[in-house]
Design an enzyme around this catalytic site. Sequence first.
Site, PDB file in Angstrom:
ATOM      1  CB  ALA A   1      -1.169  -0.242   1.265  1.00 31.29           C
TER       2      ALA A   1
ATOM      3  CE  LYS B   1       6.543   3.683   8.389  1.00 29.19           C
ATOM      4  NZ  LYS B   1       6.589   3.764   7.013  1.00 29.19           N
TER       5      LYS B   1
ATOM      6  CE  LYS C   1       5.324   3.682  12.170  1.00 31.70           C
ATOM      7  NZ  LYS C   1       4.481   3.075  11.696  1.00 31.70           N
TER       8      LYS C   1
ATOM      9  NE  ARG D   1      -0.106  -2.834   6.257  1.00 30.29           N
ATOM     10  CZ  ARG D   1       0.422  -2.956   4.959  1.00 30.29           C
ATOM     11  NH1 ARG D   1       0.896  -4.299   4.661  1.00 30.29           N
ATOM     12  NH2 ARG D   1       0.570  -1.741   4.093  1.00 30.29           N
TER      13      ARG D   1
ATOM     14  CD  GLN E   1       6.971  -5.510   7.679  1.00 33.71           C
ATOM     15  OE1 GLN E   1       7.123  -6.587   7.215  1.00 33.71           O
ATOM     16  NE2 GLN E   1       8.158  -4.845   7.804  1.00 33.71           N
TER      17      GLN E   1
END
Length: 445
Positions: free
Chosen positions: A33, A178, A267, A329, A357
């Site tokens: 995305a 990330k 995060k 997500r 992730q």
Amino acid sequence: MEHLVEARLDEIRRLLGKAEDDPLKIVGVGAGAWGSVFIAMLQENYGAFREKVSIRIWRRGGRAIDKGTAQHLFEVINSREELLRRLIRRCAYLKYVEARLGDRVLYADEILKDGFCLNMIETPLCPLKVVTNLQEAVWDADVVVNGLPSTETFQVFSEISKYWKERVTAPVIISLAKGVEAEFEPHPRIVTPTQMIYRATGIPLENILYLGGPNIASEVYNKEYANARICGSEKWRKPLGKFLRQSHFIVWDNSDLVTHEVMGGLKNVYAIGAGMVDTLTKESATSKSVYFAHCTSEMIFITHLLAKEPEKLAGPLLADTYVTLLKGRNAWYGQKLAKGELNLGMGDSIKGKGMIQGVSAVKAFFELLNQSSLSLQHPEEGKPVTPAELCPILKMLYRILITREFSCEAVLEALRDETMNDPRELIEIAHSHLFFQPSLLGQQP
């Protein structure tokens, strides 16, 4: 305005030493995305200057789209007149009709050319130049945008390095990834995507940068106001910050690549837990604020393990954490797990969302920080503890997602543990530098 945009393009071309008749070649590697949106934004901003810039994106070929997704895509197309007219003008509409009827199979690279990212069907992009041959895509690239998950970055860039052996000048690489990986030999250490790229290609570190949020890909593409930070060497971060800036997408620059990139992985870890808490407490603002306090204290502690004076968790860095916990997500994944609509047996690559992730990052961070070789005396209790033992939320997420000892409800038990300390205490330990471990990033003490 067009003159200003062209001037920014000319400046980057000048810095990269481009001849007048040689287009600047920008290549996206990976079409998730955010990677797709990033390239689409560049295409919309600079694509009109065809003699000066060429923009393309690589994704693997052969990914077939199931009938359900094809039906949904057809509904999206027919609900938007402008999109419908565009496909008809491009003689591309009929294939979507045939796919809707089950008479044809569509492929992810095929629909991306028309502006449809498989992980973001409901946000159509501009048409893109898509290449499925990796060598063709990258061999002469001047600027490469890494849109791959961290779990694939080293492998793909190792392949890319084969095609760059004869290069005279090094490209500039902007990593959007990330996530992190952990390794334990010859000593425990974290490996970030920019480090993976450096290891795989040997491109000078000053040419490898990281760009982070706060942003949600679909919202940024729809021109909701957003900002980001590009981190790395001053030589490239400042001119690239200007080049990437748009009226709705403001890019600042920062020298602290380590903290921003590690926070980019962290995060996602805590966003999964945030999604669980949101669902399990029926969106209780009080419970979410308690979770936010504890997870941010753990994030501050972990970044102080890796860097002696990391960027403070404030401003854009805090905002990036906030938006990811709110609507990324990974938070979505935590919500779906808690609702029972997804289960861990489905893996961490989810249809319509792509790679989650945070799952691999939970494993990497916990297993790294739980190494006995990293144990130090607890400043108050006077006994040896591993850094992971001071991060109860991270520990519980590991036991839920990786070892699968507990259900999602256990994250609330960890929050409500009466023995849990005030988050401020963990932050004070972090600021004392007692647990600073320079070897965790391959630094010298």
